[in-house]
Every structure is written in C-alpha cells, then in structure tokens.
Design a protein around this motif. Structure first.
Motif, mmCIF file in Angstrom:
data_model
loop_
_atom_site.group_PDB
_atom_site.id
_atom_site.type_symbol
_atom_site.label_atom_id
_atom_site.label_comp_id
_atom_site.label_asym_id
_atom_site.label_seq_id
_atom_site.Cartn_x
_atom_site.Cartn_y
_atom_site.Cartn_z
ATOM 1 N N GLU A 101 -10.473 12.714 -9.054
ATOM 2 C CA GLU A 101 -10.073 11.324 -9.226
ATOM 3 C C GLU A 101 -9.143 11.277 -10.428
ATOM 4 O OE1 GLU A 101 -12.728 8.068 -9.244
ATOM 5 O OE2 GLU A 101 -13.770 8.688 -7.406
ATOM 6 N N LEU A 102 -7.968 10.689 -10.226
ATOM 7 C CA LEU A 102 -6.913 10.684 -11.239
ATOM 8 C C LEU A 102 -6.471 9.252 -11.495
ATOM 9 C CD1 LEU A 102 -4.936 13.555 -9.516
ATOM 10 C CD2 LEU A 102 -6.329 13.823 -11.563
ATOM 11 N N GLU A 103 -6.052 8.989 -12.718
ATOM 12 C CA GLU A 103 -5.614 7.647 -13.067
ATOM 13 C C GLU A 103 -4.299 7.716 -13.826
ATOM 14 O OE1 GLU A 103 -8.340 4.192 -14.153
ATOM 15 O OE2 GLU A 103 -7.577 4.803 -16.127
ATOM 16 N N SER A 104 -3.346 6.871 -13.429
ATOM 17 C CA SER A 104 -2.052 6.809 -14.099
ATOM 18 C C SER A 104 -2.127 5.856 -15.281
ATOM 19 C CB SER A 104 -0.961 6.376 -13.124
ATOM 20 O OG SER A 104 -1.277 5.117 -12.571
ATOM 21 N N SER A 105 -1.084 5.815 -16.071
ATOM 22 C CA SER A 105 -1.096 5.021 -17.299
ATOM 23 C C SER A 105 -1.202 3.522 -17.043
ATOM 24 C CB SER A 105 0.174 5.311 -18.115
ATOM 25 O OG SER A 105 1.336 5.007 -17.347
ATOM 26 N N ASP A 106 -0.803 3.064 -15.845
ATOM 27 C CA ASP A 106 -0.882 1.634 -15.536
ATOM 28 C C ASP A 106 -2.181 1.243 -14.849
ATOM 29 O OD1 ASP A 106 -0.460 2.815 -13.110
ATOM 30 O OD2 ASP A 106 1.339 1.677 -12.594
ATOM 31 N N GLY A 107 -3.155 2.160 -14.812
ATOM 32 C CA GLY A 107 -4.459 1.834 -14.255
ATOM 33 C C GLY A 107 -4.613 2.078 -12.778
ATOM 34 N N ASP A 108 -3.594 2.635 -12.115
ATOM 35 C CA ASP A 108 -3.735 2.983 -10.703
ATOM 36 C C ASP A 108 -4.579 4.252 -10.602
ATOM 37 O OD1 ASP A 108 -2.145 0.866 -10.137
ATOM 38 O OD2 ASP A 108 -0.380 2.029 -9.572
ATOM 39 N N ARG A 109 -5.583 4.223 -9.739
ATOM 40 C CA ARG A 109 -6.463 5.375 -9.584
ATOM 41 C C ARG A 109 -6.428 5.838 -8.132
ATOM 42 N NH1 ARG A 109 -12.512 5.602 -12.095
ATOM 43 N NH2 ARG A 109 -11.244 5.032 -13.909
ATOM 44 N N PHE A 110 -6.425 7.153 -7.945
ATOM 45 C CA PHE A 110 -6.399 7.708 -6.594
ATOM 46 C C PHE A 110 -7.165 9.015 -6.561
ATOM 47 C CE2 PHE A 110 -2.679 9.045 -8.928
ATOM 48 C CZ PHE A 110 -2.509 10.383 -8.637
ATOM 49 N N ALA A 111 -7.566 9.415 -5.364
ATOM 50 C CA ALA A 111 -8.330 10.642 -5.167
ATOM 51 C C ALA A 111 -7.479 11.674 -4.445
ATOM 52 C CB ALA A 111 -9.587 10.357 -4.357
ATOM 53 N N MET A 163 0.835 -1.202 0.000
ATOM 54 C CA MET A 163 0.000 0.000 0.000
ATOM 55 C C MET A 163 0.870 1.253 0.000
ATOM 56 S SD MET A 163 -3.294 -0.674 2.484
ATOM 57 C CE MET A 163 -2.847 -2.089 3.477
ATOM 58 N N MET A 164 1.935 1.233 0.803
ATOM 59 C CA MET A 164 2.843 2.376 0.845
ATOM 60 C C MET A 164 3.526 2.558 -0.510
ATOM 61 S SD MET A 164 4.189 4.849 2.694
ATOM 62 C CE MET A 164 4.210 4.513 4.470
ATOM 63 N N ARG A 165 3.934 1.455 -1.141
ATOM 64 C CA ARG A 165 4.574 1.548 -2.447
ATOM 65 C C ARG A 165 3.625 2.144 -3.485
ATOM 66 N NH1 ARG A 165 4.924 -0.163 -7.217
ATOM 67 N NH2 ARG A 165 3.095 -1.498 -6.979
ATOM 68 N N GLU A 166 2.368 1.701 -3.463
ATOM 69 C CA GLU A 166 1.386 2.228 -4.401
ATOM 70 C C GLU A 166 1.152 3.723 -4.172
ATOM 71 O OE1 GLU A 166 -0.104 0.918 -6.923
ATOM 72 O OE2 GLU A 166 0.264 -1.224 -6.728
ATOM 73 N N MET A 167 1.095 4.131 -2.903
ATOM 74 C CA MET A 167 0.885 5.538 -2.595
ATOM 75 C C MET A 167 2.062 6.387 -3.084
ATOM 76 S SD MET A 167 -0.972 7.939 -1.310
ATOM 77 C CE MET A 167 -2.231 7.150 -0.295
ATOM 78 N N MET A 168 3.285 5.906 -2.862
ATOM 79 C CA MET A 168 4.450 6.654 -3.320
ATOM 80 C C MET A 168 4.494 6.720 -4.842
ATOM 81 S SD MET A 168 7.489 5.601 -0.673
ATOM 82 C CE MET A 168 7.506 6.258 1.001
ATOM 83 N N GLU A 169 4.078 5.654 -5.499
ATOM 84 C CA GLU A 169 4.022 5.655 -6.954
ATOM 85 C C GLU A 169 2.998 6.661 -7.453
ATOM 86 O OE1 GLU A 169 2.255 2.269 -9.302
ATOM 87 O OE2 GLU A 169 4.371 1.974 -9.801
ATOM 88 N N ALA A 170 1.857 6.749 -6.774
ATOM 89 C CA ALA A 170 0.817 7.699 -7.164
ATOM 90 C C ALA A 170 1.301 9.139 -7.017
ATOM 91 C CB ALA A 170 -0.439 7.483 -6.316
ATOM 92 N N THR A 171 2.003 9.444 -5.915
ATOM 93 C CA THR A 171 2.502 10.809 -5.733
ATOM 94 C C THR A 171 3.542 11.158 -6.794
ATOM 95 O OG1 THR A 171 4.200 10.114 -4.142
ATOM 96 C CG2 THR A 171 2.063 10.757 -3.261
#
Length: 279
Positions: free
Chosen positions: A148-158, A116-124
């Motif tokens: 709501e934003l989405e990166s090219s690999d399909g990760d979505r975050f608010a 989860m931490m890795r995904e959050m750091m990737e999103a930032t």
C-alpha cells in the motif's frame, strides 16, 4: 451536452488535473453563476471524486487528455505489455463517452469513470517517479506480494504481484485505488487495472471502473466467438474489460509470465522493502 454542473449544484469549480511527467495542470473553468434545475437528489452519497463540480462539456476534453497520457501510463509495466496497456487504456477511456452517448450511463457516472482513470494515471506516474511513501509492504507466501503506497497529496493505492496461479488468484501485476486526497474511497470508486495470466490460458490487460455494474455498462459483456455471452464455470457473466490483443504470445507461458512479474518487483518495487511477512 449542457454547460451546467453535472449535478446542477452551486459552488466553486475545481481545475481538472491530468497527470503528466511534468505535472501540468489544466486551467480552471469559469465559476457557475446559477443553479441548474436538473440537480440530482440531495440524498446521494458524498462525492469524494469531485465529479459533481465538472460540466458535461468538460468530459470530451478530459477524455482527450487521458488518451494522450495512456502511453506514459503503460510504460510503468513490463516492456512486452506496453502496447497492450496503451490500447486497453485508450479503448476503456473511449468507451466511457460511447456509453454516455448511448444512454447506458449518466453524465455523473461518466465523470466519475474519467476521474477514476485520471486518478489511476496519476498514481502510476507517482509510482514511476518514486513520489510515494510505503504504508505497508507484505509478502503472502511464496511469490505473492502486496504494497500500500501513498503519494504526497494523500492518494493511496495498492500494488499486488503474484508469480504463479494459486487458489487465491491468477498470476498478475495489479494496481487498485484506495483513497483520494486522504479520503478512503468507497468500492464503487476503486478503479483497478492489471496484467493477468488468465486461468483459461491467455494473458490480458484488465481495466475495471469501480463497481461491477458501472463497469459492465461501460465495457459491455464479454462474448464468445458466436456472439453469445461468455460464462465462467460458475455461470457468471463478465464485463468485456479483458484486453488480450497486442500482447506477445510468449506471455502465455507461465514461466515467462512469472519472469515478467519478478522483473517488475526487482525493478519498480525494489525500493519498497518487505516490512511485514504474513504466511
């Protein structure tokens, strides 16, 4: 720690991906050749984070990579909060393995938390570099915005910003994970972090690992100065994920905090137009 997969399940291993400014990938670990006897129950929910494909011996290495990334992640936020975010991220990451060593969480829960931490750091990192697509962009009344934003690999975050305290919540700049590789995450895997001006007057960096139960077992409970458990006005106990140190005192001024939120919106979020207004 065992070198077997965390759930003992056979199958191909995946590389540990750690976001950096240059998107450096760690090399994959060797494939497993045997089924371990200590697998988890087959009825466990689908693992969207991929944590079951990681060895317990991978976790300290992943922790060190995340610690090294904390400063770059903190730089997404207002400059006055950089040190506060860096220390909060480092402390939260360290606490995952501390909780594992103490037996408060399982190896799978530790792997989930670090992922989860890795995904959050990737999103930032994606947000800071502008590698995101705007899914929705809304303004809720005066001074409250939600993207709501989405990166090219399909990760979505608010991303949510609020300039002043309202009945709906405290002033904040907050991020929360919503999807991983195109798959909507369950609540227990939706990590969040935010800069808050808490209702009792102090600014804090909050780092929360998905479900409240897991978060409390990683962070412990917030304490009063006399060592007793802190209780909210409603009698609720809180996880000790509110980091108040390393933030300047001036951030406790509501006008100063509101200015930081406005600057964040004008700087980091200015390219993401408000397409839908809800009042």
């Amino acid at each position: 720690m065992s070198g077997r997969p965390i759930d003992g399940a056979p199958g191909p291993r995946q590389p540990i991906l750690v976001p950096t400014e240059t998107d450096t990938l760690l090399p994959p670990t060797p494939p497993e050749t045997a089924v371990a006897p200590d697998r988890f129950e087959e009825t466990q929910p689908v693992d969207l984070l991929g944590s079951r494909h990681r060895n317990a011996t991978d976790l300290p290495q992943l922790k060190e990579r995340l610690l090294a990334q904390s400063e770059a992640t903190a730089s997404l936020f207002p400059e006055a909060s950089h040190e506060g975010f860096r220390k909060a991220l480092e402390t939260s990451t360290e606490r995952v393995l501390t909780a594992l060593d103490a037996g408060r969480i399982t190896p799978l829960e530790a792997a989930d938390a670090l992922e989860m931490m890795r995904e959050m750091m990737e999103a930032t990192a994606d947000l800071k570099a502008g590698r995101v697509e705007v899914i929705t962009s809304k303004q809720h009344g005066e001074g409250v915005r939600h993207w709501e934003l989405e990166s090219s690999d399909g990760d979505r975050f608010a991303v949510t910003t609020r300039t002043f305290r309202e009945t709906e919540g405290d002033p904040r700049i907050g991020l929360r994970m919503l999807a991983d590789d195109g798959e909507r995450l369950p609540g227990r895997h939706r990590m969040s972090m935010r800069l808050d001006l808490e209702r009792w007057g102090q600014a804090s960096v909050d780092v929360q690992f998905g479900s409240a139960g897991l978060d409390r077992r990683i962070h412990g409970l917030m304490k009063n100065e006399d060592g007793s458990d802190f209780l909210t006005a409603s009698g609720k106990k809180l996880a000790d994920h509110h980091f108040k140190k390393n933030l300047p005192d001036r951030m406790e001024d509501p006008e100063v905090f509101a200015g930081l939120v406005r600057d964040f919106v004008a700087g980091r979020m200015s390219g993401f137009d408000v397409r839908q207004v809800e009042r």
